[in-house]
Write a protein that holds these residues in place. Structure first.
Motif, PDB file in Angstrom:
ATOM      1  N   THR A 161       0.640  -1.245   0.094  1.00 38.53           N
ATOM      2  CA  THR A 161      -0.115   0.007   0.025  1.00 38.53           C
ATOM      3  C   THR A 161       0.878   1.327   0.153  1.00 38.53           C
ATOM      4  OG1 THR A 161      -0.160   0.085   2.403  1.00 38.53           O
ATOM      5  CG2 THR A 161      -1.712  -1.226   1.355  1.00 38.53           C
ATOM      6  N   PHE A 162       2.309   1.296   0.025  1.00 38.62           N
ATOM      7  CA  PHE A 162       2.882   2.204   0.372  1.00 38.62           C
ATOM      8  C   PHE A 162       2.851   3.147  -0.939  1.00 38.62           C
ATOM      9  CE2 PHE A 162       6.448   0.954   3.424  1.00 38.62           C
ATOM     10  CZ  PHE A 162       5.181   0.659   4.403  1.00 38.62           C
ATOM     11  N   LEU A 163       2.663   2.660  -2.212  1.00 39.14           N
ATOM     12  CA  LEU A 163       2.578   3.453  -3.394  1.00 39.14           C
ATOM     13  C   LEU A 163       1.488   4.291  -3.442  1.00 39.14           C
ATOM     14  CD1 LEU A 163       4.019   4.564  -5.960  1.00 39.14           C
ATOM     15  CD2 LEU A 163       2.824   2.541  -7.067  1.00 39.14           C
ATOM     16  N   THR A 164       0.467   3.970  -2.565  1.00 39.62           N
ATOM     17  CA  THR A 164      -0.854   5.097  -2.475  1.00 39.62           C
ATOM     18  C   THR A 164      -0.448   6.300  -1.629  1.00 39.62           C
ATOM     19  OG1 THR A 164      -1.601   3.670  -0.560  1.00 39.62           O
ATOM     20  CG2 THR A 164      -2.237   2.924  -2.428  1.00 39.62           C
ATOM     21  N   ALA A 165       0.708   6.438  -0.976  1.00 38.40           N
ATOM     22  CA  ALA A 165       0.993   7.513  -0.327  1.00 38.40           C
ATOM     23  C   ALA A 165       1.717   8.557  -1.254  1.00 38.40           C
ATOM     24  CB  ALA A 165       1.774   7.241   1.037  1.00 38.40           C
ATOM     25  N   ALA A 166       2.053   8.059  -2.418  1.00 40.14           N
ATOM     26  CA  ALA A 166       2.627   9.165  -3.132  1.00 40.14           C
ATOM     27  C   ALA A 166       1.740  10.155  -3.901  1.00 40.14           C
ATOM     28  CB  ALA A 166       3.354   8.310  -4.220  1.00 40.14           C
ATOM     29  N   ASP A 167       2.028  11.240  -3.902  1.00 40.56           N
ATOM     30  CA  ASP A 167       1.111  12.091  -4.700  1.00 40.56           C
ATOM     31  C   ASP A 167       1.352  12.435  -5.992  1.00 40.56           C
ATOM     32  OD1 ASP A 167       3.296  13.630  -4.479  1.00 40.56           O
ATOM     33  OD2 ASP A 167       2.848  15.199  -2.911  1.00 40.56           O
ATOM     34  N   ASP A 168       2.342  11.783  -6.791  1.00 41.62           N
ATOM     35  CA  ASP A 168       2.960  11.746  -8.002  1.00 41.62           C
ATOM     36  C   ASP A 168       2.592  10.537  -8.744  1.00 41.62           C
ATOM     37  OD1 ASP A 168       4.780  10.390  -6.750  1.00 41.62           O
ATOM     38  OD2 ASP A 168       6.425  11.527  -7.763  1.00 41.62           O
ATOM     39  N   VAL A 169       1.958   9.604  -8.494  1.00 35.57           N
ATOM     40  CA  VAL A 169       1.636   8.386  -9.177  1.00 35.57           C
ATOM     41  C   VAL A 169       1.381   8.666 -10.707  1.00 35.57           C
ATOM     42  CG1 VAL A 169       0.385   6.203  -9.165  1.00 35.57           C
ATOM     43  CG2 VAL A 169       0.749   7.148  -7.119  1.00 35.57           C
ATOM     44  N   GLU A 170       2.119   7.968 -11.550  1.00 41.30           N
ATOM     45  CA  GLU A 170       1.720   8.303 -13.100  1.00 41.30           C
ATOM     46  C   GLU A 170       1.834   6.708 -13.576  1.00 41.30           C
ATOM     47  OE1 GLU A 170       5.042   9.653 -15.597  1.00 41.30           O
ATOM     48  OE2 GLU A 170       5.440  10.671 -13.517  1.00 41.30           O
ATOM     49  N   LYS A 171       1.226   6.705 -14.726  1.00 40.96           N
ATOM     50  CA  LYS A 171       1.026   5.577 -15.680  1.00 40.96           C
ATOM     51  C   LYS A 171       2.390   5.727 -16.691  1.00 40.96           C
ATOM     52  CE  LYS A 171      -1.523   3.079 -18.986  1.00 40.96           C
ATOM     53  NZ  LYS A 171      -2.849   3.116 -19.954  1.00 40.96           N
ATOM     54  N   VAL A 172       3.231   4.571 -16.606  1.00 40.43           N
ATOM     55  CA  VAL A 172       4.369   4.634 -17.442  1.00 40.43           C
ATOM     56  C   VAL A 172       4.065   3.924 -18.870  1.00 40.43           C
ATOM     57  CG1 VAL A 172       6.637   3.676 -17.591  1.00 40.43           C
ATOM     58  CG2 VAL A 172       5.993   4.220 -15.444  1.00 40.43           C
ATOM     59  N   GLY A 173       3.146   3.015 -18.592  1.00 41.01           N
ATOM     60  CA  GLY A 173       2.848   2.220 -19.993  1.00 41.01           C
ATOM     61  C   GLY A 173       2.598   0.931 -19.813  1.00 41.01           C
ATOM     62  N   THR A 174       2.211   0.059 -20.893  1.00 38.84           N
ATOM     63  CA  THR A 174       1.978  -1.165 -20.680  1.00 38.84           C
ATOM     64  C   THR A 174       3.022  -2.226 -21.146  1.00 38.84           C
ATOM     65  OG1 THR A 174       1.255  -1.504 -22.937  1.00 38.84           O
ATOM     66  CG2 THR A 174      -0.430  -0.998 -21.334  1.00 38.84           C
ATOM     67  N   GLU A 175       3.497  -3.246 -20.255  1.00 43.37           N
ATOM     68  CA  GLU A 175       4.472  -4.220 -20.254  1.00 43.37           C
ATOM     69  C   GLU A 175       4.030  -5.653 -20.201  1.00 43.37           C
ATOM     70  OE1 GLU A 175       7.482  -2.802 -17.884  1.00 43.37           O
ATOM     71  OE2 GLU A 175       7.137  -0.638 -18.435  1.00 43.37           O
ATOM     72  N   THR A 176       4.886  -6.464 -20.507  1.00 44.86           N
ATOM     73  CA  THR A 176       4.567  -7.927 -20.074  1.00 44.86           C
ATOM     74  C   THR A 176       5.762  -8.452 -19.126  1.00 44.86           C
ATOM     75  OG1 THR A 176       3.724  -8.422 -22.371  1.00 44.86           O
ATOM     76  CG2 THR A 176       4.510 -10.140 -21.024  1.00 44.86           C
TER      77      THR A 176
END
Length: 286
Positions: A161-176
């Motif tokens: 859950t730690f990433l939920t505390a970030a205020d700069d979450v962004e989508k990088v892209g899709t990967e396999t």
């Protein structure tokens, strides 16, 4: 048995670090890609959904690779049962410290076992396993309360859950990842923000996550760069965290192999095990 000080090549300290980094499991290896619902979510909502899916987790298996400040490169595979009781098995190695820098750790029936390999056996009359009886050491109550022994084992879902505390979450892209289609997200979070995020949580959650944060504080890490790869079922397939510690860089990646599948952990044979509590009592009596 002669009096000795046995050094486990990788050690319980490294085990604590490896098990401190983790998230949720993946649900399979089929390449499903990210579903439309996930695609419609904001990055923060997608990460929050994956974190929510850690609730009720009963077991998981994962592979870990990366670098720690003191050990250098590390590699490990582990299986952990979280319910109805905590049990764990992990095999690890530290390639930068030589071919013999390996260890195996098991947690079962409120006892922690560490295998020091051939080097340990030379100093323990051929016995390679060391047993730490948590009840005898007074640590079993903490194991019951937190779902893991704070210094030698951690519930690897605790930090998902730690990433939920970030205020700069962004989508990088899709990967396999390992044949599974995922969406990659990233963000940066400070330990101060992590501590603040515990406000309003119940005591068990605060204690559990707080001990993870404390480990990073002791290492001198003040912020973490975090990546999460989420599959089409809103589960984390892979998780990475990086930070600058006092003694060098920390960079850990956990790839999840499965979750909620049976994990069986057995104690090592008694004939191959030295009980540390008994050994210390014998030394005191001597």
């Amino acid at each position: 048995m002669k009096k000795t000080s046995v050094r486990v090549p990788v050690g319980a300290g490294l085990a604590a670090l490896l098990l401190a980094a983790g998230a949720v499991g993946c649900s399979g290896t089929e390449d499903k890609g990210s579903d439309k619902a996930a695609a419609d979510m904001t990055p923060a909502a997608a990460v929050a959904k994956a974190a929510e899916n850690t609730e009720g987790l009963t077991s998981l298996r994962y592979r870990l690779t990366g670098r720690t400040p003191e050990e250098g490169r590390v590699e490990a595979e582990a299986g952990m049962q979280l319910k109805p009781t905590v049990a764990m098995s992990m095999k690890m190695k530290a390639p930068d410290r030589g071919a013999d820098a390996t260890a195996e750790i098991r947690l079962v029936d409120k006892a922690l076992y560490i295998n020091g390999g051939a080097e340990a056996a030379k100093e323990m009359d051929g016995k390679s396993w060391i047993k730490f009886d948590l009840a005898a050491m007074g640590a079993d109550q903490e194991l019951n309360e937190l779902g893991g022994l704070s210094q030698a084992d951690r519930n690897p879902a605790a930090e998902s859950t730690f990433l939920t505390a970030a205020d700069d979450v962004e989508k990088v892209g899709t990967e396999t990842v390992d044949g599974v289609g995922t969406t990659h997200y990233k963000g940066t979070v400070s330990l101060a923000a992590l501590e603040k995020s515990l406000e309003g949580e119940d005591k068990a959650t605060r204690d559990q996550r707080g001990k993870s944060i404390e480990q990073y504080e002791k290492m001198g890490v003040d912020k973490l760069t975090m990546d999460m790869w989420i599959d089409g079922e809103d589960q984390a397939k892979q998780f990475r965290m990086r930070g600058d510690a006092d003694k060098g860089p920390l960079d850990m990646t956990i790839t999840f192999l499965d979750f909620d599948e049976p994990v069986k952990v057995t104690a090592p044979p008694a004939g191959e095990t030295v009980d540390l509590a008994e050994m210390m009592q014998g030394a005191q009596e001597g």
